[in-house]
Design a protein around this motif. Sequence first.
Motif, mmCIF file in Angstrom:
data_model
loop_
_atom_site.group_PDB
_atom_site.id
_atom_site.type_symbol
_atom_site.label_atom_id
_atom_site.label_comp_id
_atom_site.label_asym_id
_atom_site.label_seq_id
_atom_site.Cartn_x
_atom_site.Cartn_y
_atom_site.Cartn_z
ATOM 1 N N VAL A 271 0.853 -1.190 0.000
ATOM 2 C CA VAL A 271 0.000 0.000 0.000
ATOM 3 C C VAL A 271 0.888 1.239 0.000
ATOM 4 C CG1 VAL A 271 -1.690 1.310 1.327
ATOM 5 C CG2 VAL A 271 -1.923 -1.172 1.116
ATOM 6 N N GLY A 272 0.564 2.165 -0.884
ATOM 7 C CA GLY A 272 1.338 3.389 -1.012
ATOM 8 C C GLY A 272 2.378 3.346 -2.110
ATOM 9 N N ASP A 273 2.687 2.155 -2.624
ATOM 10 C CA ASP A 273 3.678 2.033 -3.682
ATOM 11 C C ASP A 273 3.154 2.609 -4.999
ATOM 12 O OD1 ASP A 273 5.221 -1.234 -2.929
ATOM 13 O OD2 ASP A 273 5.440 0.755 -2.005
ATOM 14 N N ARG A 274 4.104 3.010 -5.834
ATOM 15 C CA ARG A 274 3.794 3.384 -7.216
ATOM 16 C C ARG A 274 3.928 2.125 -8.063
ATOM 17 N NH1 ARG A 274 3.908 8.229 -10.057
ATOM 18 N NH2 ARG A 274 4.419 8.107 -12.287
ATOM 19 N N VAL A 275 2.910 1.843 -8.855
ATOM 20 C CA VAL A 275 2.884 0.621 -9.662
ATOM 21 C C VAL A 275 2.773 1.001 -11.141
ATOM 22 C CG1 VAL A 275 1.481 -1.397 -10.247
ATOM 23 C CG2 VAL A 275 1.893 -0.826 -7.849
ATOM 24 N N THR A 276 3.610 0.349 -11.950
ATOM 25 C CA THR A 276 3.587 0.611 -13.387
ATOM 26 C C THR A 276 3.461 -0.706 -14.144
ATOM 27 O OG1 THR A 276 4.926 2.613 -13.170
ATOM 28 C CG2 THR A 276 4.822 1.580 -15.344
ATOM 29 N N ILE A 277 2.542 -0.728 -15.094
ATOM 30 C CA ILE A 277 2.301 -1.884 -15.958
ATOM 31 C C ILE A 277 2.477 -1.425 -17.400
ATOM 32 C CG2 ILE A 277 0.563 -3.545 -16.737
ATOM 33 C CD1 ILE A 277 -0.778 -3.183 -13.938
ATOM 34 N N THR A 278 3.118 -2.253 -18.203
ATOM 35 C CA THR A 278 3.286 -1.887 -19.603
ATOM 36 C C THR A 278 2.493 -2.822 -20.514
ATOM 37 O OG1 THR A 278 5.260 -3.238 -19.908
ATOM 38 C CG2 THR A 278 5.573 -0.983 -19.132
ATOM 39 N N CYS A 279 2.144 -2.297 -21.662
ATOM 40 C CA CYS A 279 1.387 -3.038 -22.670
ATOM 41 C C CYS A 279 1.999 -2.687 -24.024
ATOM 42 C CB CYS A 279 -0.080 -2.644 -22.614
ATOM 43 S SG CYS A 279 -1.162 -3.534 -23.747
ATOM 44 N N GLN A 280 2.431 -3.707 -24.737
ATOM 45 C CA GLN A 280 3.053 -3.485 -26.044
ATOM 46 C C GLN A 280 2.208 -4.129 -27.128
ATOM 47 O OE1 GLN A 280 7.037 -5.264 -27.021
ATOM 48 N NE2 GLN A 280 7.559 -3.113 -27.448
ATOM 49 N N ALA A 281 1.907 -3.357 -28.169
ATOM 50 C CA ALA A 281 1.125 -3.858 -29.300
ATOM 51 C C ALA A 281 2.062 -4.365 -30.388
ATOM 52 C CB ALA A 281 0.235 -2.757 -29.851
ATOM 53 N N SER A 282 1.605 -5.349 -31.136
ATOM 54 C CA SER A 282 2.438 -5.938 -32.191
ATOM 55 C C SER A 282 2.520 -5.049 -33.433
ATOM 56 C CB SER A 282 1.898 -7.322 -32.571
ATOM 57 O OG SER A 282 0.549 -7.225 -33.019
ATOM 58 N N GLN A 283 1.719 -3.996 -33.471
ATOM 59 C CA GLN A 283 1.819 -3.010 -34.530
ATOM 60 C C GLN A 283 1.257 -1.686 -34.003
ATOM 61 O OE1 GLN A 283 -0.880 -5.355 -37.188
ATOM 62 N NE2 GLN A 283 -1.926 -3.401 -37.519
ATOM 63 N N ASP A 284 1.467 -0.646 -34.761
ATOM 64 C CA ASP A 284 1.015 0.691 -34.358
ATOM 65 C C ASP A 284 -0.507 0.718 -34.182
ATOM 66 O OD1 ASP A 284 1.787 4.020 -35.697
ATOM 67 O OD2 ASP A 284 0.429 3.397 -34.101
ATOM 68 N N ILE A 285 -0.950 1.089 -32.977
ATOM 69 C CA ILE A 285 -2.389 1.209 -32.729
ATOM 70 C C ILE A 285 -2.759 2.639 -32.338
ATOM 71 C CG2 ILE A 285 -2.715 -1.235 -32.131
ATOM 72 C CD1 ILE A 285 -2.803 -0.356 -29.158
ATOM 73 N N TYR A 286 -1.853 3.590 -32.665
ATOM 74 C CA TYR A 286 -2.116 4.999 -32.358
ATOM 75 C C TYR A 286 -2.386 5.134 -30.845
ATOM 76 C CZ TYR A 286 -2.439 4.656 -37.343
ATOM 77 O OH TYR A 286 -2.153 4.366 -38.648
ATOM 78 N N ASN A 287 -3.512 5.668 -30.465
ATOM 79 C CA ASN A 287 -3.866 5.725 -29.031
ATOM 80 C C ASN A 287 -5.118 4.896 -28.752
ATOM 81 O OD1 ASN A 287 -5.680 7.427 -30.329
ATOM 82 N ND2 ASN A 287 -5.972 8.672 -28.490
ATOM 83 N N TYR A 288 -5.360 3.898 -29.607
ATOM 84 C CA TYR A 288 -6.606 3.128 -29.516
ATOM 85 C C TYR A 288 -6.474 2.008 -28.493
ATOM 86 C CZ TYR A 288 -7.844 5.635 -33.820
ATOM 87 O OH TYR A 288 -8.121 6.599 -34.763
ATOM 88 N N LEU A 289 -6.346 2.398 -27.225
ATOM 89 C CA LEU A 289 -6.074 1.443 -26.159
ATOM 90 C C LEU A 289 -6.878 1.796 -24.920
ATOM 91 C CD1 LEU A 289 -3.676 -0.831 -25.425
ATOM 92 C CD2 LEU A 289 -3.259 0.947 -23.727
ATOM 93 N N ASN A 290 -7.427 0.761 -24.305
ATOM 94 C CA ASN A 290 -8.180 0.912 -23.058
ATOM 95 C C ASN A 290 -7.562 0.055 -21.965
ATOM 96 O OD1 ASN A 290 -10.168 2.432 -24.543
ATOM 97 N ND2 ASN A 290 -10.996 0.476 -25.275
ATOM 98 N N TRP A 291 -7.821 0.438 -20.710
ATOM 99 C CA TRP A 291 -7.363 -0.324 -19.545
ATOM 100 C C TRP A 291 -8.561 -0.668 -18.657
ATOM 101 C CZ3 TRP A 291 -2.468 -2.105 -18.891
ATOM 102 C CH2 TRP A 291 -1.437 -1.497 -19.615
ATOM 103 N N TYR A 292 -8.554 -1.901 -18.154
ATOM 104 C CA TYR A 292 -9.634 -2.395 -17.296
ATOM 105 C C TYR A 292 -9.063 -2.961 -16.002
ATOM 106 C CZ TYR A 292 -12.216 -2.302 -21.688
ATOM 107 O OH TYR A 292 -12.788 -1.905 -22.875
ATOM 108 N N GLN A 293 -9.878 -2.924 -14.952
ATOM 109 C CA GLN A 293 -9.557 -3.557 -13.671
ATOM 110 C C GLN A 293 -10.565 -4.671 -13.438
ATOM 111 O OE1 GLN A 293 -11.055 -1.776 -9.915
ATOM 112 N NE2 GLN A 293 -8.900 -1.582 -9.335
ATOM 113 N N GLN A 294 -10.070 -5.834 -13.030
ATOM 114 C CA GLN A 294 -10.963 -6.935 -12.695
ATOM 115 C C GLN A 294 -10.618 -7.481 -11.316
ATOM 116 O OE1 GLN A 294 -10.857 -10.609 -15.051
ATOM 117 N NE2 GLN A 294 -13.051 -10.859 -14.756
ATOM 118 N N LYS A 295 -11.589 -7.461 -10.417
ATOM 119 C CA LYS A 295 -11.426 -8.044 -9.088
ATOM 120 C C LYS A 295 -11.964 -9.469 -9.121
ATOM 121 C CE LYS A 295 -11.441 -3.594 -6.819
ATOM 122 N NZ LYS A 295 -12.055 -2.677 -5.822
#
Lengths: 107, 121
Positions: A15-39
Amino acid sequence: DIQMTQSPSSLSASVGDRVTITCQASQDIYNYLNWYQQKPGKAPELLIYDASNLETGVPSRFSGSGSGTDFTFTISSLQPEDFATYYCQQYDNLPLTFGGGTKVEIK
Amino acid sequence: QLQESGPGLVKPSETLSLTCTVSGGSISSSSYYWGWIRQPPGKGLEWIGSIYDTESSYYNPSLKSRVTISINTSKNQFSLKLSSVTAADTAVYYCARQGQNQWLPNWFDPWGQGTVVTVSS
């Protein structure tokens, strides 16, 4: 199909940490990207759309950035309710595809 | 709000049929797509397909030969049929509303709570 590669696949943080996750696309997707959280046992929820836009009602500790093939999702100060699995999803091309997920666990 | 319904157990080689009931707005009076996504046990998310109206729908090529998505505006519902199921089709199935970008579906929000479908004899 556009392949979405998330890393890491899991991480342990406090708790309190900074967390970073990366996502790499296999080709250029401009900014057409969404992020979801699932509990556990729940449906995913949209957190960020168009790579960097915060969905209404989502806390400002969540943020996203990137364009082209490389994207980053950040939680600036991890809270107890943030322990979950996070997915990226591209919509530049059909079929719509998701990353494999990143499970954020308690350290 | 979206709610999935349908059998929780389907026999191999049969057809899986699920319905998503939309409440809080008309399914036909909005500029949204309506989509289906599934999640096998312990695994990630897979897009199945999306429908805008009776004239416009898109399917994942990996499932296209077995999938039909339809829309019933009078009941404010949309439906999924997946034929010739096997154990590999065992998953939680979600329905979701989708926005659109350049006439194609983009984000999923909100999602239904999901329904577990097991393929077993």
